[in-house]
Design an enzyme around this catalytic site. Structure first.
Site, PDB file in Angstrom:
ATOM      1  N   LYS A 146       5.167   4.503  -5.455  1.00 45.69           N
ATOM      2  CA  LYS A 146       4.181   5.610  -6.100  1.00 45.69           C
ATOM      3  C   LYS A 146       4.082   5.228  -7.756  1.00 45.69           C
ATOM      4  O   LYS A 146       2.824   4.894  -8.118  1.00 45.69           O
ATOM      5  CB  LYS A 146       4.530   7.056  -6.218  1.00 45.69           C
ATOM      6  CG  LYS A 146       3.679   8.132  -6.837  1.00 45.69           C
ATOM      7  CD  LYS A 146       4.298   9.363  -6.817  1.00 45.69           C
ATOM      8  CE  LYS A 146       4.649   9.392  -8.578  1.00 45.69           C
ATOM      9  NZ  LYS A 146       5.378  10.649  -8.702  1.00 45.69           N
ATOM     10  N   ASP A 165       1.354  11.604  -4.502  1.00 47.34           N
ATOM     11  CA  ASP A 165       2.375  12.374  -5.265  1.00 47.34           C
ATOM     12  C   ASP A 165       2.337  13.627  -4.431  1.00 47.34           C
ATOM     13  O   ASP A 165       1.727  13.812  -3.454  1.00 47.34           O
ATOM     14  CB  ASP A 165       1.999  12.686  -6.758  1.00 47.34           C
ATOM     15  CG  ASP A 165       0.576  13.481  -6.783  1.00 47.34           C
ATOM     16  OD1 ASP A 165       0.002  13.540  -5.779  1.00 47.34           O
ATOM     17  OD2 ASP A 165       0.674  14.128  -7.969  1.00 47.34           O
TER      18      ASP A 165
END
Ligand code: SF4
Length: 239
Positions: A146, A165
């Protein structure tokens, strides 16, 4: 021998399980396009909210943003980067000093270790420059997929993946763009369904949507411009 009426034939056809996929569904290209259009209309200038001047500063800010608000991170990073302006400078810093500077972002011990590790790795293996590929970035301590996607997308305009997220994970599932139970699965599904030139903007827009409208509890569906496209069981209002 009884003959089947047209209406009986239709009933039979409805009951038949059949194998053909429906022509329309949550991933129908025109539905996906309508979602992207609505996001573009609602959030035309969505950008990363973490303040930064360089890829290195963004990497550090993204590490600090885990379990913390961007606003809190933005309060901490100016002094951190004033004291230690480069990866080489922070690589020589005492761990305790980094911890003190980032304490209010939570999980400060682990975050300080990640930042120190990232600074050393980038100084020693990448000549002080944040690498520009996913494969290299994920070797940097603290930079899981991420974080790497954030840095690649925002700093280098490179779409090697989709940032997933907590907001993207929740809203992709509410909008039936993904079904996966993990961020990795949801990212893989989004990479399959979204046009690549939307991979970066989609995440920024959805993160804004998740903060302002499609919040985790009691989403503000009456204020959502995606409402007519959404069939989530979490909906609080339907037109
Ligand atoms: S209609 Fe409600 S649940 Fe669906 S995307 Fe909008 S805010 Fe989220």
């Amino acid at each position: 021998m009884p003959t089947r009426t047209p209406s009986a034939a239709r009933k039979t056809a409805k009951k038949s399980p059949g194998k053909a996929k429906p022509l329309r569904g949550p991933l129908a290209p025109d539905r996906v396009a309508a979602i992207l259009k609505a996001l573009d209309e609602a959030y035309p200038n969505a950008e990363c909210a973490l303040h930064h001047r360089t890829p290195w500063e963004l990497l550090v800010a993204t590490i600090l943003s885990a379990q913390c608000t961007d606003a809190r991170v933005n309060m901490v990073t100016p002094e951190l980067f004033r004291r230690f302006p480069t990866p080489a400078a922070i690589a020589k810093a005492p761990l305790s000093e980094i911890e003190d500077l980032i304490r209010t972002t939570g999980f400060f011990h682990n975050k300080a270790k990640s930042i120190l590790g990232a600074a050393k790795k980038i100084t020693e293996d990448f000549n002080g420059q944040v690498p520009q590929t996913l494969a290299e970035l994920i070797t940097v301590p603290g930079a899981a997929r991420k974080t790497a996607n954030v840095v690649l997308g925002v700093s280098f305009g490179k779409a090697e993946g989709v940032v997933v997220d907590t907001h993207v994970f929740r809203i992709a599932r509410r909008l039936e763009l993904a079904k996966g139970d993990t961020p990795q699965e949801v990212e893989r599904e989004l990479m399959g369904v979204l046009p690549r030139d939307h991979w970066i903007s989609f995440s920024h827009q959805v993160i804004h949507h998740g903060r302002q409208v499609c919040v985790a509890r009691n989403p503000k569906c009456d204020k959502c411009n995606l409402e007519t496209l959404c069939r989530s069981k979490d909906k609080t209002w339907s037109s």
